[in-house]
Scaffold this motif. Structure first.
Motif, PDB file in Angstrom:
ATOM      1  N   SER A 190       0.818  -1.219   0.000  1.00 23.20           N
ATOM      2  CA  SER A 190       0.000   0.000   0.000  1.00 23.20           C
ATOM      3  C   SER A 190       0.851   1.268   0.000  1.00 23.20           C
ATOM      4  N   SER A 191       2.150   1.130   0.249  1.00 26.55           N
ATOM      5  CA  SER A 191       3.018   2.308   0.241  1.00 26.55           C
ATOM      6  C   SER A 191       4.056   2.264  -0.877  1.00 26.55           C
ATOM      7  N   ALA A 192       3.945   1.309  -1.790  1.00 26.04           N
ATOM      8  CA  ALA A 192       4.891   1.182  -2.900  1.00 26.04           C
ATOM      9  C   ALA A 192       4.472   2.101  -4.042  1.00 26.04           C
ATOM     10  N   VAL A 193       4.943   3.336  -3.990  1.00 27.33           N
ATOM     11  CA  VAL A 193       4.605   4.324  -5.017  1.00 27.33           C
ATOM     12  C   VAL A 193       5.113   3.816  -6.366  1.00 27.33           C
ATOM     13  N   PRO A 194       4.236   3.707  -7.381  1.00 22.94           N
ATOM     14  CA  PRO A 194       4.649   3.160  -8.676  1.00 22.94           C
ATOM     15  C   PRO A 194       5.828   3.919  -9.273  1.00 22.94           C
ATOM     16  N   ILE A 195       6.662   3.221  -9.971  1.00 20.00           N
ATOM     17  CA  ILE A 195       7.874   3.712 -10.619  1.00 20.00           C
ATOM     18  C   ILE A 195       8.971   3.961  -9.589  1.00 20.00           C
TER      19      ILE A 195
END
Length: 197
Positions: A76-81
């Motif tokens: 839930s905290s893995a910001v894309p890119i």
């Protein structure tokens, strides 16, 4: 807040050497495990919690409220890119905000009033001098667009206007951001009390 202020965020940002993200979450996972316990489950928490992540392949929001806590928390905290996707339950998961940055749906099922908290108001006078700022702004605009309908489903929306002057990843100003949110919430005491009544 104490945990965030005592943490050197730069030390948590380690290159992932992956085609699916610039940074890995291994150091973040170790930090969370040291505070929450490596085997912590949703059922161990004092209050019910639902986390939302985005399944990159299915293009859908996925909700987690039972089972192991750490994988959904990291997803839930893995910001894309920026961060590598989290592989969990056969899915490639990233930040739930990508598709749903105001996940009211699990709360609506309980039938009570929903208080929404939105911390990323758009600054219409923002300056975008670099590619990094352009990427941040692009993600912020896309993510904000998915909150409009959900905001209307909240009995009360807490969105401190002063937060528009901060960037989404302004970790160094965490204490200032926290203080703004805290004072704003106190200012809404009467409205919050009315909902409880």
């Amino acid at each position: 807040m104490r945990l965030l202020l005592a943490t050197n965020v730069a030390r948590l940002t380690r290159p992932a050497f992956s085609r699916l993200g610039l940074l890995g979450l291994d150091a973040v996972e170790a930090l969370l495990a040291s505070h929450l316990g490596p085997q912590v489950r949703f059922e161990d928490l004092r209050l019910p919690l639902t986390l939302v992540a985005t399944d990159l392949l299915a293009g859908e929001s996925v909700y987690f409220s039972t089972g192991p806590l750490l994988p959904p928390l990291l997803a839930s905290s893995a910001v894309p890119i920026v961060y590598r996707a989290v592989q969990y339950q056969g899915r490639q998961l990233v930040d739930g905000g990508l598709l749903n940055n105001l996940p009211v749906e699990p709360l609506l099922a309980f039938g009570g009033p929903v208080v929404g908290v939105h911390c990323n108001p758009i600054n219409r006078a923002a300056h975008i001098p670099t590619l990094r700022r352009l990427v941040e702004r692009t993600l912020q605009l896309a993510i904000n667009a998915n909150t409009a309908h959900r905001q209307t489903q909240c009995a009360l929306l807490l969105e401190p206007p002063a937060l528009r002057d901060f960037r989404p990843l302004d970790y160094r100003r965490a204490a200032e951001i926290f203080d703004i949110g805290y004072r704003y919430a106190l200012g809404q005491a009467a409205a919050l009390g009315a909902l409880l009544a």
